[in-house]
Design a protein around this motif. Structure first.
Motif, PDB file in Angstrom:
ATOM      1  N   LYS A  11      26.613  51.192  34.543  1.00 23.94           N
ATOM      2  CA  LYS A  11      27.983  51.027  35.010  1.00 23.94           C
ATOM      3  C   LYS A  11      28.972  51.590  33.995  1.00 23.94           C
ATOM      4  CE  LYS A  11      28.794  46.764  36.189  1.00 23.94           C
ATOM      5  NZ  LYS A  11      28.774  45.321  36.450  1.00 23.94           N
ATOM      6  N   LEU A  12      30.174  51.895  34.452  1.00 29.59           N
ATOM      7  CA  LEU A  12      31.223  52.357  33.538  1.00 29.59           C
ATOM      8  C   LEU A  12      31.748  51.210  32.691  1.00 29.59           C
ATOM      9  CD1 LEU A  12      33.341  54.788  35.747  1.00 29.59           C
ATOM     10  CD2 LEU A  12      31.782  55.360  33.888  1.00 29.59           C
ATOM     11  N   TYR A  13      31.905  50.036  33.288  1.00 32.54           N
ATOM     12  CA  TYR A  13      32.460  48.884  32.584  1.00 32.54           C
ATOM     13  C   TYR A  13      31.650  47.631  32.907  1.00 32.54           C
ATOM     14  CZ  TYR A  13      36.426  51.889  31.677  1.00 32.54           C
ATOM     15  OH  TYR A  13      37.209  52.927  31.263  1.00 32.54           O
ATOM     16  N   TYR A  14      31.569  46.750  31.906  1.00 29.17           N
ATOM     17  CA  TYR A  14      30.844  45.491  32.049  1.00 29.17           C
ATOM     18  C   TYR A  14      31.778  44.352  31.659  1.00 29.17           C
ATOM     19  CZ  TYR A  14      26.517  48.162  32.380  1.00 29.17           C
ATOM     20  OH  TYR A  14      25.522  49.016  32.792  1.00 29.17           O
ATOM     21  N   GLY A  17      31.017  38.440  30.415  1.00 27.62           N
ATOM     22  CA  GLY A  17      29.846  37.639  30.774  1.00 27.62           C
ATOM     23  C   GLY A  17      28.580  38.480  30.869  1.00 27.62           C
ATOM     24  N   GLU A  18      28.712  39.668  31.450  1.00 30.55           N
ATOM     25  CA  GLU A  18      27.557  40.566  31.560  1.00 30.55           C
ATOM     26  C   GLU A  18      27.086  41.028  30.187  1.00 30.55           C
ATOM     27  OE1 GLU A  18      28.187  42.873  35.783  1.00 30.55           O
ATOM     28  OE2 GLU A  18      29.564  43.367  34.135  1.00 30.55           O
ATOM     29  N   VAL A  19      28.032  41.347  29.307  1.00 31.77           N
ATOM     30  CA  VAL A  19      27.679  41.800  27.963  1.00 31.77           C
ATOM     31  C   VAL A  19      27.044  40.662  27.176  1.00 31.77           C
ATOM     32  CG1 VAL A  19      28.570  42.752  25.797  1.00 31.77           C
ATOM     33  CG2 VAL A  19      29.457  43.580  27.979  1.00 31.77           C
ATOM     34  N   LYS A  42      39.614  48.182  25.213  1.00 33.59           N
ATOM     35  CA  LYS A  42      40.756  48.932  25.742  1.00 33.59           C
ATOM     36  C   LYS A  42      41.087  48.610  27.185  1.00 33.59           C
ATOM     37  CE  LYS A  42      40.059  52.719  22.557  1.00 33.59           C
ATOM     38  NZ  LYS A  42      38.777  52.631  21.939  1.00 33.59           N
ATOM     39  N   LYS A  43      40.124  48.139  27.959  1.00 32.99           N
ATOM     40  CA  LYS A  43      40.360  47.940  29.381  1.00 32.99           C
ATOM     41  C   LYS A  43      40.230  46.463  29.739  1.00 32.99           C
ATOM     42  CE  LYS A  43      39.175  49.912  33.827  1.00 32.99           C
ATOM     43  NZ  LYS A  43      40.459  50.404  34.239  1.00 32.99           N
ATOM     44  N   LYS A  44      41.165  45.999  30.543  1.00 32.14           N
ATOM     45  CA  LYS A  44      41.114  44.638  31.075  1.00 32.14           C
ATOM     46  C   LYS A  44      41.456  44.694  32.561  1.00 32.14           C
ATOM     47  CE  LYS A  44      42.139  42.419  26.727  1.00 32.14           C
ATOM     48  NZ  LYS A  44      42.859  41.402  26.017  1.00 32.14           N
ATOM     49  N   ASN A  45      40.932  43.723  33.302  1.00 32.99           N
ATOM     50  CA  ASN A  45      41.240  43.703  34.730  1.00 32.99           C
ATOM     51  C   ASN A  45      42.599  43.044  34.955  1.00 32.99           C
ATOM     52  OD1 ASN A  45      40.782  40.946  34.550  1.00 32.99           O
ATOM     53  ND2 ASN A  45      38.853  40.991  35.671  1.00 32.99           N
ATOM     54  N   GLN A  46      42.985  42.859  36.216  1.00 34.21           N
ATOM     55  CA  GLN A  46      44.299  42.297  36.538  1.00 34.21           C
ATOM     56  C   GLN A  46      44.473  40.881  36.000  1.00 34.21           C
ATOM     57  OE1 GLN A  46      44.583  42.722  40.774  1.00 34.21           O
ATOM     58  NE2 GLN A  46      45.392  44.805  40.623  1.00 34.21           N
ATOM     59  N   LYS A  47      43.371  40.153  35.878  1.00 33.22           N
ATOM     60  CA  LYS A  47      43.433  38.794  35.341  1.00 33.22           C
ATOM     61  C   LYS A  47      43.485  38.776  33.818  1.00 33.22           C
ATOM     62  CE  LYS A  47      40.663  35.947  38.257  1.00 33.22           C
ATOM     63  NZ  LYS A  47      39.285  35.519  38.526  1.00 33.22           N
ATOM     64  N   GLY A  48      43.235  39.919  33.193  1.00 28.89           N
ATOM     65  CA  GLY A  48      43.243  39.986  31.734  1.00 28.89           C
ATOM     66  C   GLY A  48      41.861  39.838  31.113  1.00 28.89           C
ATOM     67  N   ASN A  49      40.826  39.809  31.953  1.00 30.32           N
ATOM     68  CA  ASN A  49      39.461  39.699  31.435  1.00 30.32           C
ATOM     69  C   ASN A  49      39.015  41.026  30.837  1.00 30.32           C
ATOM     70  OD1 ASN A  49      39.396  37.098  32.475  1.00 30.32           O
ATOM     71  ND2 ASN A  49      38.446  37.732  34.385  1.00 30.32           N
ATOM     72  N   ARG A  50      38.276  40.931  29.750  1.00 33.93           N
ATOM     73  CA  ARG A  50      37.797  42.127  29.067  1.00 33.93           C
ATOM     74  C   ARG A  50      36.778  42.886  29.914  1.00 33.93           C
ATOM     75  NH1 ARG A  50      38.856  38.116  25.663  1.00 33.93           N
ATOM     76  NH2 ARG A  50      39.496  38.528  23.528  1.00 33.93           N
ATOM     77  N   LEU A  51      36.889  44.211  29.882  1.00 34.44           N
ATOM     78  CA  LEU A  51      35.907  45.085  30.516  1.00 34.44           C
ATOM     79  C   LEU A  51      35.416  46.056  29.446  1.00 34.44           C
ATOM     80  CD1 LEU A  51      37.722  45.816  33.896  1.00 34.44           C
ATOM     81  CD2 LEU A  51      35.806  44.271  33.492  1.00 34.44           C
ATOM     82  N   TYR A  52      34.146  45.944  29.087  1.00 32.99           N
ATOM     83  CA  TYR A  52      33.570  46.716  27.994  1.00 32.99           C
ATOM     84  C   TYR A  52      32.995  48.034  28.509  1.00 32.99           C
ATOM     85  CZ  TYR A  52      33.692  42.444  25.200  1.00 32.99           C
ATOM     86  OH  TYR A  52      34.089  41.335  24.514  1.00 32.99           O
ATOM     87  N   SER A  53      33.329  49.123  27.815  1.00 29.16           N
ATOM     88  CA  SER A  53      32.735  50.424  28.115  1.00 29.16           C
ATOM     89  C   SER A  53      31.395  50.524  27.384  1.00 29.16           C
ATOM     90  CB  SER A  53      33.660  51.549  27.649  1.00 29.16           C
ATOM     91  OG  SER A  53      33.718  51.572  26.236  1.00 29.16           O
TER      92      SER A  53
END
Length: 116
Positions: A11-14, A17-19, A42-53
């Motif tokens: 996936k592009l982002y995780y 919890g997945e990480v 660098k990336k977070k969703n609309q809720k502000g949760n971290r999305l790891y590349s």
């Protein structure tokens, strides 16, 4: 040794919890490492949760290896990261040249033994 293969990341982002599941650690530990080692997600969703590349996961993998596998303290891991951090392509080229020099030396010794 990581509990997963970095090459298996598709996936592009995780999510955090997945990480955390990938590393078999708590999400709070990942947030702590971010703070301690100055990692920025660098990336977070609309809720502000971290999305790891994948790149961010690779950085976490290095920290995991140092702290969990090799047993470094946090300060020791920070020092290790500073010492091994390539400041440019020169670091990589220097290592490659050292390796080439060693291999050429071994080759010369083998040829000398063969002709002896």
């Amino acid at each position: 040794m990581l509990p997963f293969e970095l090459n298996s990341l598709t996936k592009l982002y995780y999510s955090i919890g997945e990480v955390a599941t990938l590393f078999s650690v708590n999400a709070s530990l990942l947030r702590f490492w971010e703070k301690e080692f100055g990692l920025e997600v660098k990336k977070k969703n609309q809720k502000g949760n971290r999305l790891y590349s994948r790149e961010e996961i690779k950085k976490l993998a290095v920290i995991y290896e140092l702290v969990k596998v090799q047993g470094f303290t946090l300060d020791g891991a920070k020092q290790q990261l500073k010492q091994n951090k390539p400041n440019s392509g020169q670091h990589k080229m220097k290592k490659q040249q050292e390796l080439i020099d060693r291999l050429e030396s071994i080759k010369e010794r083998l040829i000398a033994l063969k002709t002896w």
